[in-house]
Design a protein around this motif. Structure first.
Motif, PDB file in Angstrom:
ATOM      1  N   PHE A 176      -6.267  10.258  -1.832  1.00  0.00           N
ATOM      2  CA  PHE A 176      -6.260  11.329  -0.838  1.00  0.00           C
ATOM      3  C   PHE A 176      -6.036  10.825   0.583  1.00  0.00           C
ATOM      4  O   PHE A 176      -5.739  11.607   1.481  1.00  0.00           O
ATOM      5  N   LEU A 177      -6.193   9.512   0.812  1.00  0.00           N
ATOM      6  CA  LEU A 177      -5.931   8.960   2.138  1.00  0.00           C
ATOM      7  C   LEU A 177      -4.448   8.693   2.368  1.00  0.00           C
ATOM      8  O   LEU A 177      -4.031   8.488   3.499  1.00  0.00           O
ATOM      9  N   CYS A 178      -3.670   8.679   1.314  1.00  0.00           N
ATOM     10  CA  CYS A 178      -2.243   8.357   1.418  1.00  0.00           C
ATOM     11  C   CYS A 178      -1.527   9.401   2.266  1.00  0.00           C
ATOM     12  O   CYS A 178      -1.572  10.594   1.971  1.00  0.00           O
ATOM     13  N   TYR A 179      -0.852   8.959   3.325  1.00  0.00           N
ATOM     14  CA  TYR A 179      -0.187   9.886   4.230  1.00  0.00           C
ATOM     15  C   TYR A 179       0.917  10.675   3.530  1.00  0.00           C
ATOM     16  O   TYR A 179       1.133  11.864   3.817  1.00  0.00           O
ATOM     17  N   SER A 180       1.628  10.032   2.583  1.00  0.00           N
ATOM     18  CA  SER A 180       2.724  10.734   1.912  1.00  0.00           C
ATOM     19  C   SER A 180       2.193  11.834   0.997  1.00  0.00           C
ATOM     20  O   SER A 180       2.786  12.909   0.905  1.00  0.00           O
ATOM     21  N   CYS A 181       1.060  11.563   0.340  1.00  0.00           N
ATOM     22  CA  CYS A 181       0.452  12.603  -0.492  1.00  0.00           C
ATOM     23  C   CYS A 181      -0.065  13.746   0.364  1.00  0.00           C
ATOM     24  O   CYS A 181       0.076  14.921   0.012  1.00  0.00           O
ATOM     25  N   LYS A 182      -0.661  13.401   1.489  1.00  0.00           N
ATOM     26  CA  LYS A 182      -1.171  14.433   2.386  1.00  0.00           C
ATOM     27  C   LYS A 182      -0.031  15.339   2.859  1.00  0.00           C
ATOM     28  O   LYS A 182      -0.146  16.568   2.858  1.00  0.00           O
ATOM     29  N   GLU A 183       1.106  14.764   3.228  1.00  0.00           N
ATOM     30  CA  GLU A 183       2.210  15.568   3.737  1.00  0.00           C
ATOM     31  C   GLU A 183       2.893  16.356   2.619  1.00  0.00           C
ATOM     32  O   GLU A 183       3.403  17.461   2.847  1.00  0.00           O
ATOM     33  N   TYR A 184       2.895  15.800   1.411  1.00  0.00           N
ATOM     34  CA  TYR A 184       3.433  16.546   0.263  1.00  0.00           C
ATOM     35  C   TYR A 184       2.553  17.757  -0.027  1.00  0.00           C
ATOM     36  O   TYR A 184       3.055  18.867  -0.245  1.00  0.00           O
ATOM     37  N   VAL A 185       1.247  17.562  -0.006  1.00  0.00           N
ATOM     38  CA  VAL A 185       0.325  18.673  -0.260  1.00  0.00           C
ATOM     39  C   VAL A 185       0.335  19.654   0.901  1.00  0.00           C
ATOM     40  O   VAL A 185       0.119  20.855   0.707  1.00  0.00           O
ATOM     41  N   ASP A 186       0.625  19.183   2.124  1.00  0.00           N
ATOM     42  CA  ASP A 186       0.824  20.111   3.246  1.00  0.00           C
ATOM     43  C   ASP A 186       1.862  21.172   2.877  1.00  0.00           C
ATOM     44  O   ASP A 186       1.683  22.363   3.147  1.00  0.00           O
ATOM     45  N   ASP A 187       2.955  20.721   2.250  1.00  0.00           N
ATOM     46  CA  ASP A 187       4.016  21.668   1.879  1.00  0.00           C
ATOM     47  C   ASP A 187       3.642  22.481   0.643  1.00  0.00           C
ATOM     48  O   ASP A 187       3.992  23.663   0.540  1.00  0.00           O
ATOM     49  N   LEU A 188       2.927  21.887  -0.298  1.00  0.00           N
ATOM     50  CA  LEU A 188       2.451  22.665  -1.446  1.00  0.00           C
ATOM     51  C   LEU A 188       1.555  23.812  -0.989  1.00  0.00           C
ATOM     52  O   LEU A 188       1.538  24.887  -1.597  1.00  0.00           O
TER      53      LEU A 188
END
Length: 224
Positions: free
Chosen positions: A62-74
């Motif tokens: 959950f700290l991964c910036y790419s996952c955070k930004e992907y979930v931002d769009d989800l």
């Protein structure tokens, strides 16, 4: 005797078509693995897809910036769009359940979310560890930060988090699966690296959503 799922094929972003046989697994092998909600209540994995089709997004930590930004769009996908298509959208992480609520508050993610803290499902399905980059790989259109800035954001979030931990295995990669109803697998993609996300519109269309979303700003539906 349980019905055997069809062989799963991986669809690559390079072709957008069903490609060579990449993985061969049965959801029956993981259906009883427990996943946990934000309250720490465990439910069997099969609950997510046994009654209707589900888009299952496995993320890194959950700290991964790419996952955070992907979930931002989800998080921008309207509930009604999913309801009209009779599909569910589920994010699955690999942290402790206590990190779910802060992550949802950070991203604004309103849909279903669970964690697999022992990485039981990740491991049994054969999701990759470590990262691999290829010249043909296309970076995720949903990740806006560069690697340096993104990693700085991740470090800052780790340092300012009330519970300082990595919120999951840093080497574990995620993926996407479309499954259900029942144990039928319609599609899978296992990420090669932190930027190897399936574009969200492709996943939605493969799951049966007829509209396309514009993720540049607020999600505008484009009728096609």
């Amino acid at each position: 005797m349980a019905e055997v799922s069809p062989i799963t094929r991986q669809i690559t972003k390079e072709t957008q078509e069903v490609g060579a046989l990449a993985v061969d697994f049965r959801l029956e092998d993981v259906e009883d693995c427990l996943i946990y909600d934000r309250h720490g209540v465990g439910v069997p994995f099969k609950k997510l897809y046994e009654d209707r089709k589900a888009v299952l997004i496995f993320v890194r930590n959950f700290l991964c910036y790419s996952c955070k930004e992907y979930v931002d769009d989800l998080s921008k996908i309207p509930r009604k769009l999913l309801q009209d298509a009779n599909i569910s959208l589920v994010v699955i992480g690999q942290s402790a359940h206590r990190h779910i609520e802060p992550f949802c508050s950070l991203t604004g993610y309103p849909h279903e979310i669970y964690v697999d803290p022992e990485r039981c499902i990740y491991q049994k399905l054969g999701m990759k560890r470590e990262e691999r980059y290829t010249d043909s790989a296309h970076p995720s259109p949903h990740v806006k930060s560069g690697i340096l800035i993104g990693q700085m954001k991740s470090i800052w979030r780790a340092m300012t988090s009330p519970a300082f931990d990595f919120q999951g295995d840093l080497h574990q990669q995620g993926g996407a699966i479309i499954a259900g109803p029942g144990s039928t697998v319609h599609f899978c993609h296992f990420d090669m690296n932190r930027l190897d996300h399936m574009p969200i519109n492709w996943l939605l269309q493969l799951a049966g959503v007829q509209q396309t979303l514009d993720f540049d700003d607020k999600p505008k539906i484009i009728h096609v």
